[in-house]
Design a protein around this motif. Structure first.
Motif, PDB file in Angstrom:
ATOM      1  N   ARG A  50       0.832  -1.208   0.000  1.00  0.00           N
ATOM      2  CA  ARG A  50       0.000   0.000   0.000  1.00  0.00           C
ATOM      3  C   ARG A  50       0.865   1.256   0.000  1.00  0.00           C
ATOM      4  NH1 ARG A  50      -5.208  -0.490   1.931  1.00  0.00           N
ATOM      5  NH2 ARG A  50      -5.025   1.371   3.217  1.00  0.00           N
ATOM      6  N   VAL A  51       1.897   1.257   0.843  1.00  0.00           N
ATOM      7  CA  VAL A  51       2.792   2.409   0.903  1.00  0.00           C
ATOM      8  C   VAL A  51       3.565   2.552  -0.408  1.00  0.00           C
ATOM      9  CG1 VAL A  51       4.756   3.424   2.115  1.00  0.00           C
ATOM     10  CG2 VAL A  51       2.972   2.240   3.412  1.00  0.00           C
ATOM     11  N   ALA A  52       4.024   1.440  -0.974  1.00  0.00           N
ATOM     12  CA  ALA A  52       4.781   1.489  -2.222  1.00  0.00           C
ATOM     13  C   ALA A  52       3.939   2.041  -3.368  1.00  0.00           C
ATOM     14  CB  ALA A  52       5.299   0.089  -2.573  1.00  0.00           C
ATOM     15  N   VAL A  53       2.677   1.644  -3.441  1.00  0.00           N
ATOM     16  CA  VAL A  53       1.783   2.160  -4.484  1.00  0.00           C
ATOM     17  C   VAL A  53       1.663   3.674  -4.373  1.00  0.00           C
ATOM     18  CG1 VAL A  53      -0.640   2.248  -5.214  1.00  0.00           C
ATOM     19  CG2 VAL A  53       0.460   0.047  -4.827  1.00  0.00           C
ATOM     20  N   ALA A  54       1.490   4.175  -3.154  1.00  0.00           N
ATOM     21  CA  ALA A  54       1.343   5.622  -2.964  1.00  0.00           C
ATOM     22  C   ALA A  54       2.636   6.358  -3.296  1.00  0.00           C
ATOM     23  CB  ALA A  54       0.928   5.914  -1.519  1.00  0.00           C
ATOM     24  N   LEU A  55       3.776   5.833  -2.855  1.00  0.00           N
ATOM     25  CA  LEU A  55       5.048   6.500  -3.129  1.00  0.00           C
ATOM     26  C   LEU A  55       5.339   6.515  -4.625  1.00  0.00           C
ATOM     27  CD1 LEU A  55       7.406   5.236  -0.268  1.00  0.00           C
ATOM     28  CD2 LEU A  55       6.109   7.364  -0.408  1.00  0.00           C
ATOM     29  N   TRP A  56       4.987   5.450  -5.319  1.00  0.00           N
ATOM     30  CA  TRP A  56       5.204   5.401  -6.774  1.00  0.00           C
ATOM     31  C   TRP A  56       4.401   6.506  -7.465  1.00  0.00           C
ATOM     32  CZ3 TRP A  56       8.236   1.332  -8.925  1.00  0.00           C
ATOM     33  CH2 TRP A  56       8.366   1.398 -10.313  1.00  0.00           C
ATOM     34  N   ARG A  57       3.177   6.683  -7.014  1.00  0.00           N
ATOM     35  CA  ARG A  57       2.332   7.742  -7.587  1.00  0.00           C
ATOM     36  C   ARG A  57       2.904   9.121  -7.261  1.00  0.00           C
ATOM     37  NH1 ARG A  57      -1.370  10.075 -11.043  1.00  0.00           N
ATOM     38  NH2 ARG A  57      -2.652  11.566  -9.923  1.00  0.00           N
ATOM     39  N   LEU A  58       3.320   9.358  -6.017  1.00  0.00           N
ATOM     40  CA  LEU A  58       3.856  10.662  -5.630  1.00  0.00           C
ATOM     41  C   LEU A  58       5.161  10.964  -6.356  1.00  0.00           C
ATOM     42  CD1 LEU A  58       3.261  10.629  -1.758  1.00  0.00           C
ATOM     43  CD2 LEU A  58       1.816  11.613  -3.531  1.00  0.00           C
ATOM     44  N   ALA A  59       5.983   9.947  -6.575  1.00  0.00           N
ATOM     45  CA  ALA A  59       7.287  10.167  -7.188  1.00  0.00           C
ATOM     46  C   ALA A  59       7.210  10.364  -8.694  1.00  0.00           C
ATOM     47  CB  ALA A  59       8.223   8.997  -6.868  1.00  0.00           C
ATOM     48  N   SER A  60       6.244   9.724  -9.355  1.00  0.00           N
ATOM     49  CA  SER A  60       6.208   9.734 -10.820  1.00  0.00           C
ATOM     50  C   SER A  60       5.011  10.465 -11.403  1.00  0.00           C
ATOM     51  CB  SER A  60       6.207   8.294 -11.343  1.00  0.00           C
ATOM     52  OG  SER A  60       5.042   7.606 -10.900  1.00  0.00           O
ATOM     53  N   ASN A  61       3.898  10.534 -10.650  1.00  0.00           N
ATOM     54  CA  ASN A  61       2.652  11.136 -11.133  1.00  0.00           C
ATOM     55  C   ASN A  61       2.107  10.421 -12.364  1.00  0.00           C
ATOM     56  OD1 ASN A  61       0.645  13.134 -10.603  1.00  0.00           O
ATOM     57  ND2 ASN A  61       1.334  14.292 -12.384  1.00  0.00           N
TER      58      ASN A  61
ATOM     59  N   PRO B 288       0.550  22.658 -10.360  1.00  0.00           N
ATOM     60  CA  PRO B 288      -0.434  22.559 -11.453  1.00  0.00           C
ATOM     61  C   PRO B 288      -1.541  21.559 -11.126  1.00  0.00           C
ATOM     62  CG  PRO B 288       1.827  22.331 -12.260  1.00  0.00           C
ATOM     63  CD  PRO B 288       1.897  22.221 -10.781  1.00  0.00           C
ATOM     64  N   ILE B 289      -2.772  21.867 -11.534  1.00  0.00           N
ATOM     65  CA  ILE B 289      -3.922  20.994 -11.316  1.00  0.00           C
ATOM     66  C   ILE B 289      -4.781  20.989 -12.567  1.00  0.00           C
ATOM     67  CG2 ILE B 289      -3.992  21.376  -8.810  1.00  0.00           C
ATOM     68  CD1 ILE B 289      -6.318  23.376  -9.364  1.00  0.00           C
ATOM     69  N   ILE B 290      -5.716  20.047 -12.621  1.00  0.00           N
ATOM     70  CA  ILE B 290      -6.734  20.075 -13.671  1.00  0.00           C
ATOM     71  C   ILE B 290      -7.846  21.028 -13.236  1.00  0.00           C
ATOM     72  CG2 ILE B 290      -6.217  17.741 -14.440  1.00  0.00           C
ATOM     73  CD1 ILE B 290      -8.696  16.799 -12.906  1.00  0.00           C
ATOM     74  N   ALA B 291      -8.727  21.362 -14.145  1.00  0.00           N
ATOM     75  CA  ALA B 291      -9.797  22.303 -13.825  1.00  0.00           C
ATOM     76  C   ALA B 291     -10.726  21.700 -12.780  1.00  0.00           C
ATOM     77  CB  ALA B 291     -10.585  22.640 -15.084  1.00  0.00           C
TER      78      ALA B 291
ATOM     79  N   TRP C  44       9.403  14.501  -5.610  1.00  0.00           N
ATOM     80  CA  TRP C  44       7.989  14.098  -5.686  1.00  0.00           C
ATOM     81  C   TRP C  44       7.346  14.849  -6.850  1.00  0.00           C
ATOM     82  CZ3 TRP C  44       8.187  10.064  -2.874  1.00  0.00           C
ATOM     83  CH2 TRP C  44       8.956  10.042  -1.718  1.00  0.00           C
ATOM     84  N   GLN C  45       7.364  14.230  -8.016  1.00  0.00           N
ATOM     85  CA  GLN C  45       6.980  14.921  -9.244  1.00  0.00           C
ATOM     86  C   GLN C  45       5.478  15.024  -9.448  1.00  0.00           C
ATOM     87  OE1 GLN C  45       9.184  13.805 -12.722  1.00  0.00           O
ATOM     88  NE2 GLN C  45      11.148  13.923 -11.671  1.00  0.00           N
ATOM     89  N   CYS C  46       4.679  14.560  -8.491  1.00  0.00           N
ATOM     90  CA  CYS C  46       3.244  14.854  -8.540  1.00  0.00           C
ATOM     91  C   CYS C  46       3.005  16.343  -8.313  1.00  0.00           C
ATOM     92  CB  CYS C  46       2.501  14.033  -7.492  1.00  0.00           C
ATOM     93  SG  CYS C  46       2.930  14.453  -5.782  1.00  0.00           S
ATOM     94  N   LEU C  47       4.005  17.053  -7.756  1.00  0.00           N
ATOM     95  CA  LEU C  47       3.905  18.503  -7.561  1.00  0.00           C
ATOM     96  C   LEU C  47       4.450  19.280  -8.752  1.00  0.00           C
ATOM     97  CD1 LEU C  47       5.181  18.722  -3.858  1.00  0.00           C
ATOM     98  CD2 LEU C  47       2.875  18.245  -4.710  1.00  0.00           C
ATOM     99  N   LEU C  48       5.092  18.581  -9.654  1.00  0.00           N
ATOM    100  CA  LEU C  48       5.701  19.228 -10.819  1.00  0.00           C
ATOM    101  C   LEU C  48       4.783  19.144 -12.028  1.00  0.00           C
ATOM    102  CD1 LEU C  48       8.130  20.502 -12.296  1.00  0.00           C
ATOM    103  CD2 LEU C  48       9.026  18.198 -12.612  1.00  0.00           C
ATOM    104  N   LYS C  49       4.251  17.966 -12.278  1.00  0.00           N
ATOM    105  CA  LYS C  49       3.352  17.767 -13.407  1.00  0.00           C
ATOM    106  C   LYS C  49       1.914  18.047 -12.979  1.00  0.00           C
ATOM    107  CE  LYS C  49       6.482  14.076 -14.846  1.00  0.00           C
ATOM    108  NZ  LYS C  49       6.608  12.628 -15.107  1.00  0.00           N
TER     109      LYS C  49
ATOM    110  N   PRO D 139      -4.454  19.149  -1.377  1.00  0.00           N
ATOM    111  CA  PRO D 139      -3.728  19.748  -0.247  1.00  0.00           C
ATOM    112  C   PRO D 139      -3.066  18.719   0.659  1.00  0.00           C
ATOM    113  CG  PRO D 139      -5.865  20.810  -0.524  1.00  0.00           C
ATOM    114  CD  PRO D 139      -5.860  19.624  -1.417  1.00  0.00           C
ATOM    115  N   THR D 140      -3.770  17.603   0.913  1.00  0.00           N
ATOM    116  CA  THR D 140      -3.186  16.546   1.744  1.00  0.00           C
ATOM    117  C   THR D 140      -1.981  15.926   1.060  1.00  0.00           C
ATOM    118  OG1 THR D 140      -5.394  16.072   2.613  1.00  0.00           O
ATOM    119  CG2 THR D 140      -3.693  14.417   2.984  1.00  0.00           C
ATOM    120  N   MET D 141      -2.062  15.750  -0.252  1.00  0.00           N
ATOM    121  CA  MET D 141      -0.938  15.195  -0.998  1.00  0.00           C
ATOM    122  C   MET D 141       0.280  16.116  -0.929  1.00  0.00           C
ATOM    123  SD  MET D 141      -0.858  14.051  -5.019  1.00  0.00           S
ATOM    124  CE  MET D 141      -2.092  12.783  -4.768  1.00  0.00           C
ATOM    125  N   ILE D 142       0.057  17.425  -1.039  1.00  0.00           N
ATOM    126  CA  ILE D 142       1.167  18.384  -0.959  1.00  0.00           C
ATOM    127  C   ILE D 142       1.812  18.331   0.419  1.00  0.00           C
ATOM    128  CG2 ILE D 142       1.761  20.827  -1.057  1.00  0.00           C
ATOM    129  CD1 ILE D 142      -0.530  21.188  -3.069  1.00  0.00           C
TER     130      ILE D 142
END
Length: 434
Positions: free
Chosen positions: A136-147, A218-221, A347-352, A362-365
């Motif tokens: 579970r933790v690995a899935v979340a970290l993969w998403r946060l690191a790569s987006n 950056p976010i979607i509308a 953590w490239q979920c904050l970049l893309k 906000p929680t993700m940030i």
């Protein structure tokens, strides 16, 4: 003649009312039929699904006890392969692989899992086994690191897309709830004194305990109120305010404000503002013959206060002392720019562009800021190649400027003291060099 005209107008009005009524009745009937069809189809779907589950459970319980599996069997028709996670990651990953894929060492990863265990542990059910905590933790970290998309992570880890979404949400909430009080908190007086000494020795700015800056993610509308999320650069974002120490570690974060929000407005709604304006950070000490409290540094988007310094606006009319002050402040303020750069590179979920719902962003940030501190405190290596994605981003960060009218007149005296101090230092250094 007048009666004919009135009668004709009345007939037209009646015709319009009748036609509108007929159209409304037709539309209502169509909606009613559509709703009935939807309910029937949904009921049939659940009926068939329930029937399949019962048949599979009957087939399972009718087998001899010796043939029954040791663990509960998944009642799903599309069971994905978990070989990549169980064999490749857990057995064959090298230290460089852990750092590249999860942005932390294997030791830090399992330390993180241990701290999140009370919040994230799940029990097996009769229908399926619970997803292991580490996965579970690995899935979340993969998403946060790569987006990357949920679909890609789903295929990689052998779980459903809805499971990936739930893992990201649950892990981020657990990180903020359980790790923020440990890794991202307001410093004590002793920690502030240590920060002030480090700023003076490493960055050459005395009486400073931290630097505050802002980051647009950056976010979607969003589904509503889209106009407030357009920033001055013309793209949708949410703003995060962060305060860092001399080592580039966050100790105050406010996340999730719409992209059009001014940086000074975010500051005034933060605990940082209340602490700086009401009681200060540390007791005043003598500086250039006057009592002076400790302070923070910011950019042009923040107001000038006795506890918050910013540069003089660039001009040919600046004095030598003011130019010396600007040079020293920008040198010290670079620590927050470097912190945000490393945060987004790791953590490239904050970049893309982030396609999560607005209640999750906000929680993700905040979770990424906590993980940044975890990696920095535990000495996990930072790969300089990660910075390439940040430096080549297509959406440049907006530059905010606050009106000089919001500056505190008393703070001008404090800034002039620093101008005089830095000018004396530079003159002394020139004398020694000669």
């Amino acid at each position: 003649m007048a009666d004919d005209e009135a009668l004709r107008a009345l007939m037209l009005a009646l015709s319009y009312v009748l036609m509108k009524r007929r159209r409304d009745v037709t539309s209502a009937n169509a909606q009613r039929r559509h709703e009935v069809q939807r309910r029937v189809a949904r009921r049939q779907y659940f009926h068939q699904r329930h029937k399949r589950m019962i048949m599979m459970l009957i087939a399972q319980t009718s087998r001899p006890a010796a043939e029954l599996p040791a663990r509960p069997t998944r009642v799903w028709s599309n069971i994905e392969s978990t070989d990549w996670w169980e064999r490749v990651v857990m057995r064959e990953f090298q230290p460089s692989d852990w750092l590249e894929k999860f942005r932390m060492t294997k030791e830090t990863f399992f330390l993180l899992c241990g701290k999140l265990k009370p919040r994230l542990t799940r029990q097996d059910t009769r229908l399926r086994p619970a997803l292991p905590l580490e996965k579970r933790v690995a899935v979340a970290l993969w998403r946060l690191a790569s987006n990357v998309e949920y679909r890609t992570i789903s295929s990689l880890f052998g779980v459903g897309r809805s499971t990936v979404c739930k893992c990201v949400r649950d892990v981020c909430h657990a990180i903020v709830l359980m790790l923020r009080p440990l890794y991202l908190r307001s410093p004590s007086e002793q920690e502030l004194e240590d920060a002030a000494r480090l700023f003076a020795t490493r960055w050459g700015f005395p009486r400073c305990v931290g630097v505050v800056g802002s980051l647009h993610v950056p976010i979607i509308a969003p589904s509503s109120d889209t106009q407030h999320y357009w920033n001055s650069r013309g793209w949708l974002s949410v703003v995060t305010q962060g305060a860092v120490n001399a080592l580039g570690q966050f100790w105050d974060v406010c996340a999730g404000f719409p992209g059009s929000t001014e940086h000074s407005e975010i500051l005034q709604n933060s605990t940082l503002w209340a602490r700086g304006c009401e009681r200060g950070f540390l007791p005043p000490l003598d500086f250039m013959g006057r009592p002076l409290g400790h302070l923070m540094l910011g950019d042009a988007g923040f107001p000038l206060k006795r506890w918050l310094m910013k540069s003089h606006p660039e001009s040919l009319e600046l004095t030598a002392g003011q130019r010396a002050f600007n040079r020293r402040l920008e040198r010290a303020r670079a620590v927050v720019d470097l912190a945000f750069l490393r945060l987004r590179a790791r953590w490239q979920c904050l970049l893309k562009r982030n396609d999560c719902r607005m209640d999750v962003v906000p929680t993700m940030i905040e979770a990424c800021c906590v993980l940044h501190n975890v990696c920095e405190l535990h000495g996990d290596a930072f790969d300089a190649r990660w910075e390439e994605a940040v430096r080549s981003e297509e959406s440049p960060q907006p530059a905010d400027e606050v009106s000089p009218a919001s500056d505190d007149p008393d703070a001008q005296e404090v800034r002039e003291l620093f101008c005089e101090y830095f000018l004396q230092q530079e003159n002394q250094q020139r004398t020694l060099d000669c």
